[in-house]
Design a protein around this motif. Structure first.
Motif, PDB file in Angstrom:
ATOM      1  N   ILE A 189      33.579  28.954  55.328  1.00  0.00           N
ATOM      2  CA  ILE A 189      33.328  28.187  53.876  1.00  0.00           C
ATOM      3  C   ILE A 189      32.678  29.011  52.987  1.00  0.00           C
ATOM      4  O   ILE A 189      33.192  28.712  51.709  1.00  0.00           O
ATOM      5  N   LEU A 190      31.646  29.577  53.134  1.00  0.00           N
ATOM      6  CA  LEU A 190      30.956  30.501  52.188  1.00  0.00           C
ATOM      7  C   LEU A 190      31.944  31.446  51.590  1.00  0.00           C
ATOM      8  O   LEU A 190      31.711  32.075  50.301  1.00  0.00           O
ATOM      9  N   SER A 191      32.666  32.134  52.429  1.00  0.00           N
ATOM     10  CA  SER A 191      33.515  33.636  51.845  1.00  0.00           C
ATOM     11  C   SER A 191      34.342  32.761  50.907  1.00  0.00           C
ATOM     12  O   SER A 191      34.618  33.397  49.928  1.00  0.00           O
ATOM     13  N   VAL A 192      34.921  31.928  51.340  1.00  0.00           N
ATOM     14  CA  VAL A 192      35.926  31.213  50.394  1.00  0.00           C
ATOM     15  C   VAL A 192      35.321  30.621  49.109  1.00  0.00           C
ATOM     16  O   VAL A 192      35.956  30.924  48.070  1.00  0.00           O
ATOM     17  N   MET A 193      34.232  30.146  49.177  1.00  0.00           N
ATOM     18  CA  MET A 193      33.564  29.744  48.057  1.00  0.00           C
ATOM     19  C   MET A 193      33.457  31.006  47.027  1.00  0.00           C
ATOM     20  O   MET A 193      33.667  30.889  45.707  1.00  0.00           O
ATOM     21  N   LEU A 194      32.945  31.970  47.816  1.00  0.00           N
ATOM     22  CA  LEU A 194      32.408  33.236  46.922  1.00  0.00           C
ATOM     23  C   LEU A 194      33.703  33.851  46.302  1.00  0.00           C
ATOM     24  O   LEU A 194      33.789  34.092  45.143  1.00  0.00           O
ATOM     25  N   LYS A 195      34.842  33.932  47.243  1.00  0.00           N
ATOM     26  CA  LYS A 195      36.096  34.585  46.686  1.00  0.00           C
ATOM     27  C   LYS A 195      36.553  33.708  45.457  1.00  0.00           C
ATOM     28  O   LYS A 195      37.152  34.239  44.623  1.00  0.00           O
ATOM     29  N   GLU A 250      37.379  34.896  41.605  1.00  0.00           N
ATOM     30  CA  GLU A 250      38.649  34.667  41.163  1.00  0.00           C
ATOM     31  C   GLU A 250      38.817  33.762  39.887  1.00  0.00           C
ATOM     32  O   GLU A 250      39.221  34.029  38.912  1.00  0.00           O
ATOM     33  N   ALA A 251      38.047  32.740  39.907  1.00  0.00           N
ATOM     34  CA  ALA A 251      37.930  32.054  38.660  1.00  0.00           C
ATOM     35  C   ALA A 251      37.322  32.563  37.439  1.00  0.00           C
ATOM     36  O   ALA A 251      37.577  32.333  36.440  1.00  0.00           O
ATOM     37  N   GLU A 252      36.564  33.499  37.930  1.00  0.00           N
ATOM     38  CA  GLU A 252      35.612  34.099  36.798  1.00  0.00           C
ATOM     39  C   GLU A 252      36.152  35.497  36.524  1.00  0.00           C
ATOM     40  O   GLU A 252      35.789  36.079  35.406  1.00  0.00           O
ATOM     41  N   GLU A 277      31.602  44.300  40.269  1.00  0.00           N
ATOM     42  CA  GLU A 277      30.893  43.773  38.981  1.00  0.00           C
ATOM     43  C   GLU A 277      29.699  42.835  39.544  1.00  0.00           C
ATOM     44  O   GLU A 277      28.525  42.763  39.057  1.00  0.00           O
ATOM     45  N   PHE A 278      30.387  41.794  40.308  1.00  0.00           N
ATOM     46  CA  PHE A 278      29.521  41.034  41.062  1.00  0.00           C
ATOM     47  C   PHE A 278      28.128  41.488  41.868  1.00  0.00           C
ATOM     48  O   PHE A 278      27.151  41.125  41.591  1.00  0.00           O
ATOM     49  N   ALA A 279      28.551  42.519  42.495  1.00  0.00           N
ATOM     50  CA  ALA A 279      27.613  43.253  43.383  1.00  0.00           C
ATOM     51  C   ALA A 279      26.690  43.605  42.715  1.00  0.00           C
ATOM     52  O   ALA A 279      25.417  43.561  42.921  1.00  0.00           O
ATOM     53  N   GLU A 280      26.802  44.341  41.256  1.00  0.00           N
ATOM     54  CA  GLU A 280      25.946  45.116  40.347  1.00  0.00           C
ATOM     55  C   GLU A 280      25.086  43.837  39.783  1.00  0.00           C
ATOM     56  O   GLU A 280      23.782  43.898  39.830  1.00  0.00           O
ATOM     57  N   ARG A 281      25.550  42.525  39.756  1.00  0.00           N
ATOM     58  CA  ARG A 281      24.939  41.472  38.941  1.00  0.00           C
ATOM     59  C   ARG A 281      23.971  41.051  40.244  1.00  0.00           C
ATOM     60  O   ARG A 281      22.667  40.642  39.794  1.00  0.00           O
ATOM     61  N   VAL A 282      24.050  40.996  41.353  1.00  0.00           N
ATOM     62  CA  VAL A 282      23.289  40.287  42.182  1.00  0.00           C
ATOM     63  C   VAL A 282      22.480  41.637  43.161  1.00  0.00           C
ATOM     64  O   VAL A 282      21.698  41.370  44.050  1.00  0.00           O
ATOM     65  N   ARG A 283      22.562  42.949  42.550  1.00  0.00           N
ATOM     66  CA  ARG A 283      21.747  44.053  43.017  1.00  0.00           C
ATOM     67  C   ARG A 283      22.090  44.365  44.392  1.00  0.00           C
ATOM     68  O   ARG A 283      21.121  44.564  45.366  1.00  0.00           O
ATOM     69  N   GLU A 299      21.955  31.879  41.922  1.00  0.00           N
ATOM     70  CA  GLU A 299      21.515  32.047  40.641  1.00  0.00           C
ATOM     71  C   GLU A 299      22.642  32.694  39.679  1.00  0.00           C
ATOM     72  O   GLU A 299      23.222  32.281  38.578  1.00  0.00           O
ATOM     73  N   ALA A 300      23.309  33.780  40.321  1.00  0.00           N
ATOM     74  CA  ALA A 300      24.355  34.445  39.493  1.00  0.00           C
ATOM     75  C   ALA A 300      25.705  33.401  39.131  1.00  0.00           C
ATOM     76  O   ALA A 300      26.440  33.842  38.406  1.00  0.00           O
ATOM     77  N   THR A 301      25.835  32.752  40.232  1.00  0.00           N
ATOM     78  CA  THR A 301      27.144  31.708  40.154  1.00  0.00           C
ATOM     79  C   THR A 301      26.753  30.431  39.570  1.00  0.00           C
ATOM     80  O   THR A 301      27.620  29.632  39.582  1.00  0.00           O
ATOM     81  N   GLY A 302      25.599  30.300  39.022  1.00  0.00           N
ATOM     82  CA  GLY A 302      25.152  28.857  38.319  1.00  0.00           C
ATOM     83  C   GLY A 302      25.308  27.787  39.492  1.00  0.00           C
ATOM     84  O   GLY A 302      25.458  26.786  39.053  1.00  0.00           O
ATOM     85  N   GLY A 303      25.048  28.107  40.809  1.00  0.00           N
ATOM     86  CA  GLY A 303      24.958  27.149  41.852  1.00  0.00           C
ATOM     87  C   GLY A 303      26.304  26.866  42.742  1.00  0.00           C
ATOM     88  O   GLY A 303      26.201  25.993  43.168  1.00  0.00           O
TER      89      GLY A 303
END
Length: 99
Positions: free
Chosen positions: A29-35, A39-41, A47-53, A79-83
Motif C-alpha cells: 500500500i505504501l509503495s503504491v502511495m509513494l510511487k 508520478e503525480a508530482e 529528486e525526492f531522495a534529496e528532499r528527504v535526505r 512532511e515532503a509529501t504534505g501528508g
C-alpha cells in the motif's frame, strides 16, 4: 481471522503468517502511495531522495516494497509529501514487527 490455506484445505493461518501478511500488505500500500505521489508530482526518485535526505536506492526499495522506513524517514516522507504518504500508515506495520 479465518483465511483459507494455500492448499485450499481451509483452516486458520498461524499468527506469524498473519503478521507477515499484514506487514506485506502495508509495504505494498505504501509503495503504491509513494510511487503515485512521485508520478503525480512528476518527480524522480533521485529528486525526492534529496528532499528527504536519503539515497535514491532507498526510495527505490521503498517503492518496490522491500524496505519500510524508520521513524525519521517516515516523518520526512510525510512532511515532503504534505501528508499524502502519511507516517502514521507505517506505524501499523511497525507494530506487527514487535509482536
Amino acid at each position: 481471522m479465518r483465511i483459507s490455506s494455500p492448499t485450499g484445505l481451509g483452516g486458520t493461518m498461524p499468527p506469524y503468517e498473519s503478521r507477515e501478511l499484514r506487514k506485506l500488505s502495508q509495504c505494498v500500500i505504501l509503495s503504491v502511495m509513494l510511487k503515485s505521489y512521485l508520478e503525480a508530482e512528476n518527480q524522480t526518485q533521485a529528486e525526492f531522495a534529496e528532499r528527504v535526505r536519503t539515497t535514491p536506492a532507498t526510495i527505490s526499495r521503498l517503492i518496490s516494497g522491500t524496505l519500510r522506513p524508520g521513524l525519521d524517514l517516515a516523518l520526512a516522507i510525510d512532511e515532503a509529501t504534505g501528508g499524502r504518504v502519511p507516517a502514521s500508515t507505517w506505524r501499523s506495520s511497525r507494530l506487527d514487527v514487535t509482536q
